[in-house]
Design a protein around this motif. Structure first.
Motif, PDB file in Angstrom:
ATOM      1  N   ARG A 106      -5.060   7.359 -12.476  1.00  0.00           N
ATOM      2  CA  ARG A 106      -3.672   7.398 -12.030  1.00  0.00           C
ATOM      3  C   ARG A 106      -3.185   5.994 -11.696  1.00  0.00           C
ATOM      4  NH1 ARG A 106      -3.373  13.271  -8.922  1.00  0.00           N
ATOM      5  NH2 ARG A 106      -2.117  14.014 -10.656  1.00  0.00           N
ATOM      6  N   ARG A 107      -1.921   5.791 -11.983  1.00  0.00           N
ATOM      7  CA  ARG A 107      -1.283   4.485 -11.804  1.00  0.00           C
ATOM      8  C   ARG A 107      -0.101   4.592 -10.846  1.00  0.00           C
ATOM      9  NH1 ARG A 107      -2.262   0.734 -16.187  1.00  0.00           N
ATOM     10  NH2 ARG A 107      -3.566   1.680 -17.825  1.00  0.00           N
ATOM     11  N   ILE A 108       0.151   3.485 -10.158  1.00  0.00           N
ATOM     12  CA  ILE A 108       1.372   3.313  -9.387  1.00  0.00           C
ATOM     13  C   ILE A 108       2.033   2.039  -9.884  1.00  0.00           C
ATOM     14  CG2 ILE A 108       2.378   2.921  -7.108  1.00  0.00           C
ATOM     15  CD1 ILE A 108       0.047   4.442  -5.895  1.00  0.00           C
ATOM     16  N   ASP A 109       3.262   2.163 -10.375  1.00  0.00           N
ATOM     17  CA  ASP A 109       3.989   1.018 -10.931  1.00  0.00           C
ATOM     18  C   ASP A 109       3.174   0.306 -12.002  1.00  0.00           C
ATOM     19  OD1 ASP A 109       6.048   1.585  -9.149  1.00  0.00           O
ATOM     20  OD2 ASP A 109       5.264   0.241  -7.607  1.00  0.00           O
ATOM     21  N   GLY A 110       2.460   1.087 -12.803  1.00  0.00           N
ATOM     22  CA  GLY A 110       1.694   0.532 -13.909  1.00  0.00           C
ATOM     23  C   GLY A 110       0.293   0.066 -13.555  1.00  0.00           C
ATOM     24  N   ARG A 145       0.835  -1.203   0.000  1.00  0.00           N
ATOM     25  CA  ARG A 145       0.000   0.000   0.000  1.00  0.00           C
ATOM     26  C   ARG A 145       0.875   1.260   0.000  1.00  0.00           C
ATOM     27  NH1 ARG A 145      -5.451  -0.929   1.950  1.00  0.00           N
ATOM     28  NH2 ARG A 145      -5.735  -3.129   2.523  1.00  0.00           N
ATOM     29  N   LEU A 146       0.384   2.286  -0.658  1.00  0.00           N
ATOM     30  CA  LEU A 146       1.018   3.600  -0.598  1.00  0.00           C
ATOM     31  C   LEU A 146       0.576   4.291   0.685  1.00  0.00           C
ATOM     32  CD1 LEU A 146       2.654   5.611  -2.567  1.00  0.00           C
ATOM     33  CD2 LEU A 146       0.435   6.718  -2.836  1.00  0.00           C
ATOM     34  N   THR A 147       1.501   4.967   1.360  1.00  0.00           N
ATOM     35  CA  THR A 147       1.149   5.741   2.547  1.00  0.00           C
ATOM     36  C   THR A 147       0.645   7.114   2.119  1.00  0.00           C
ATOM     37  OG1 THR A 147       2.756   4.594   3.944  1.00  0.00           O
ATOM     38  CG2 THR A 147       1.989   6.748   4.697  1.00  0.00           C
ATOM     39  N   TYR A 148      -0.578   7.429   2.484  1.00  0.00           N
ATOM     40  CA  TYR A 148      -1.223   8.703   2.157  1.00  0.00           C
ATOM     41  C   TYR A 148      -1.297   9.502   3.452  1.00  0.00           C
ATOM     42  CZ  TYR A 148      -4.796  11.710  -0.169  1.00  0.00           C
ATOM     43  OH  TYR A 148      -5.495  12.755  -0.726  1.00  0.00           O
ATOM     44  N   ASP A 149      -0.361  10.442   3.587  1.00  0.00           N
ATOM     45  CA  ASP A 149      -0.251  11.226   4.818  1.00  0.00           C
ATOM     46  C   ASP A 149      -1.039  12.516   4.656  1.00  0.00           C
ATOM     47  OD1 ASP A 149       0.464  12.678   7.076  1.00  0.00           O
ATOM     48  OD2 ASP A 149       2.567  12.053   7.010  1.00  0.00           O
ATOM     49  N   LEU A 150      -2.097  12.680   5.450  1.00  0.00           N
ATOM     50  CA  LEU A 150      -2.947  13.862   5.340  1.00  0.00           C
ATOM     51  C   LEU A 150      -2.226  15.136   5.747  1.00  0.00           C
ATOM     52  CD1 LEU A 150      -6.350  12.528   6.761  1.00  0.00           C
ATOM     53  CD2 LEU A 150      -5.533  12.515   4.399  1.00  0.00           C
ATOM     54  N   ASN A 151      -1.112  15.003   6.456  1.00  0.00           N
ATOM     55  CA  ASN A 151      -0.352  16.189   6.875  1.00  0.00           C
ATOM     56  C   ASN A 151       0.615  16.688   5.818  1.00  0.00           C
ATOM     57  OD1 ASN A 151      -0.613  14.412   9.689  1.00  0.00           O
ATOM     58  ND2 ASN A 151      -1.123  16.575   9.898  1.00  0.00           N
ATOM     59  N   GLU A 152       0.877  15.843   4.816  1.00  0.00           N
ATOM     60  CA  GLU A 152       1.823  16.233   3.768  1.00  0.00           C
ATOM     61  C   GLU A 152       1.103  17.054   2.703  1.00  0.00           C
ATOM     62  OE1 GLU A 152       5.048  15.778   3.451  1.00  0.00           O
ATOM     63  OE2 GLU A 152       5.274  14.692   5.345  1.00  0.00           O
ATOM     64  N   ARG A 153       1.783  18.051   2.146  1.00  0.00           N
ATOM     65  CA  ARG A 153       1.205  18.900   1.114  1.00  0.00           C
ATOM     66  C   ARG A 153       1.649  18.502  -0.289  1.00  0.00           C
ATOM     67  NH1 ARG A 153      -1.444  23.429   2.987  1.00  0.00           N
ATOM     68  NH2 ARG A 153      -2.107  22.999   5.120  1.00  0.00           N
ATOM     69  N   MET A 166       4.285  12.342  -4.002  1.00  0.00           N
ATOM     70  CA  MET A 166       4.037  11.377  -2.934  1.00  0.00           C
ATOM     71  C   MET A 166       4.485   9.978  -3.348  1.00  0.00           C
ATOM     72  SD  MET A 166       0.390  10.568  -1.028  1.00  0.00           S
ATOM     73  CE  MET A 166      -0.460  10.161  -2.574  1.00  0.00           C
ATOM     74  N   VAL A 167       4.166   9.591  -4.570  1.00  0.00           N
ATOM     75  CA  VAL A 167       4.528   8.255  -5.055  1.00  0.00           C
ATOM     76  C   VAL A 167       6.038   8.136  -5.234  1.00  0.00           C
ATOM     77  CG1 VAL A 167       4.242   6.623  -6.956  1.00  0.00           C
ATOM     78  CG2 VAL A 167       2.266   7.919  -6.127  1.00  0.00           C
ATOM     79  N   LEU A 168       6.653   9.143  -5.835  1.00  0.00           N
ATOM     80  CA  LEU A 168       8.101   9.110  -6.051  1.00  0.00           C
ATOM     81  C   LEU A 168       8.871   9.067  -4.735  1.00  0.00           C
ATOM     82  CD1 LEU A 168       8.414  11.670  -8.986  1.00  0.00           C
ATOM     83  CD2 LEU A 168       8.905   9.225  -9.105  1.00  0.00           C
ATOM     84  N   GLN A 169       8.393   9.794  -3.726  1.00  0.00           N
ATOM     85  CA  GLN A 169       9.065   9.813  -2.430  1.00  0.00           C
ATOM     86  C   GLN A 169       9.094   8.430  -1.786  1.00  0.00           C
ATOM     87  OE1 GLN A 169       6.853  12.787  -0.302  1.00  0.00           O
ATOM     88  NE2 GLN A 169       7.855  14.505  -1.344  1.00  0.00           N
ATOM     89  N   GLN A 170       8.159   7.568  -2.170  1.00  0.00           N
ATOM     90  CA  GLN A 170       8.100   6.227  -1.597  1.00  0.00           C
ATOM     91  C   GLN A 170       8.695   5.172  -2.526  1.00  0.00           C
ATOM     92  OE1 GLN A 170       4.270   5.418   0.479  1.00  0.00           O
ATOM     93  NE2 GLN A 170       3.866   7.624   0.343  1.00  0.00           N
ATOM     94  N   GLY A 171       9.483   5.648  -3.510  1.00  0.00           N
ATOM     95  CA  GLY A 171      10.214   4.736  -4.371  1.00  0.00           C
ATOM     96  C   GLY A 171       9.363   4.012  -5.385  1.00  0.00           C
ATOM     97  N   ARG A 172       8.232   4.589  -5.732  1.00  0.00           N
ATOM     98  CA  ARG A 172       7.321   3.971  -6.681  1.00  0.00           C
ATOM     99  C   ARG A 172       7.230   4.840  -7.937  1.00  0.00           C
ATOM    100  NH1 ARG A 172       3.821   1.069  -3.143  1.00  0.00           N
ATOM    101  NH2 ARG A 172       2.870   0.042  -4.936  1.00  0.00           N
ATOM    102  N   LEU A 173       6.590   4.327  -8.983  1.00  0.00           N
ATOM    103  CA  LEU A 173       6.522   5.032 -10.265  1.00  0.00           C
ATOM    104  C   LEU A 173       5.089   5.505 -10.531  1.00  0.00           C
ATOM    105  CD1 LEU A 173       7.997   5.870 -12.860  1.00  0.00           C
ATOM    106  CD2 LEU A 173       7.309   3.664 -13.840  1.00  0.00           C
TER     107      LEU A 173
END
Length: 238
Positions: free
Chosen positions: A132-136, A75-83, A89-96
């Motif tokens: 929107r896609r994550i890693d395809g 799962r991707l972490t969706y942080d409500l505090n992040e802007r 968000m996806v790139l920061q977690q090493g995903r595409l």
């Protein structure tokens, strides 16, 4: 379903979960066809499908229409505090990340959007629909509703790019306060079609009402996520 079917459902689910937990079935891997799995476990396709549906509810496997069953990625972490926006968000977690523009047009705002953006009845808005896609993998269908008073000529821009960056570069607008509403839901037809899942599949709707730095309500996003795609977190300070 026979008397032994519930035990068979549990046994099949446990066997597949064990394979997943030991890394033998890796994220993104396609499971054999239901017919082959039912033969492997010596059960009916009805019983096999019930086991898969229970694993899907746990977020361990997922299904795509006309493609079959797959092992769910982390799962991707969706942080409500992040802007940060989706791509960041996806790139920061090493995903595409990837974004596909489905449609963009001006229309009369639905009543709920008028209310959320503080618009007059039947006011016009821009609606941008994107997948929107994550890693395809398709994970998110989103409808953006924008107050056109703040974004003249918006439809002439490349709307597959992050809107946050477009707002800042073309209009000098940056986000301020954001209001979130989270609601488990059944995916509506538009979202299900974009995500290639059956209508009514489980999902998570995140509604974002976005203000700019001057406190104006500038847009509203309706995000429809696959239920197994994200983990929502937030931090509350005293």
């Amino acid at each position: 379903m026979g008397e032994s079917a519930p035990r068979a459902v549990i046994a099949i689910g446990a066997a597949l979960q064990e394979q997943i937990e030991h890394g033998l079935l890796v994220p993104g891997a396609k499971l054999p066809a239901e017919r082959n799995l039912s033969e492997l476990f010596q059960t009916t396709r009805i019983t096999l499908r019930e086991a898969l549906l229970q694993l899907e509810a746990q977020g361990l496997v997922y299904r795509e229409d006309r493609r079959g069953w797959f092992i769910s990625p982390p799962r991707l972490t969706y942080d409500l505090n992040e802007r940060s926006h989706f791509h960041a968000m996806v790139l920061q977690q090493g995903r595409l990340p990837a974004t596909e523009l489905i449609s963009a047009r001006a229309l009369a705002a639905p009543a709920t959007i008028c209310d959320r953006l503080g618009l007059a009845p039947l006011a016009r808005v821009y609606r941008i629909s994107r997948a929107r896609r994550i890693d395809g993998r398709l994970v998110l269908y989103v409808e953006h509703y924008l107050n056109p008073a703040y974004f003249p000529g918006l439809l002439a821009h490349d709307l597959s790019q992050p809107l946050t960056e477009l707002y800042a570069r073309a209009y000098g607008i940056e986000y301020g306060q954001v209001r979130f509403e989270l609601l488990p839901t059944a995916l509506p037809p538009e979202a299900a079609g974009a995500l290639r899942v059956s209508r009514g599949s489980p999902g998570l709707r995140i509604t974002r009402i976005n203000h700019d730095r001057q406190g104006r309500r500038i847009d509203c996003d309706l995000e429809y996520w696959r239920h197994d795609a994200i983990r929502v977190v937030t931090t509350v300070s005293q």
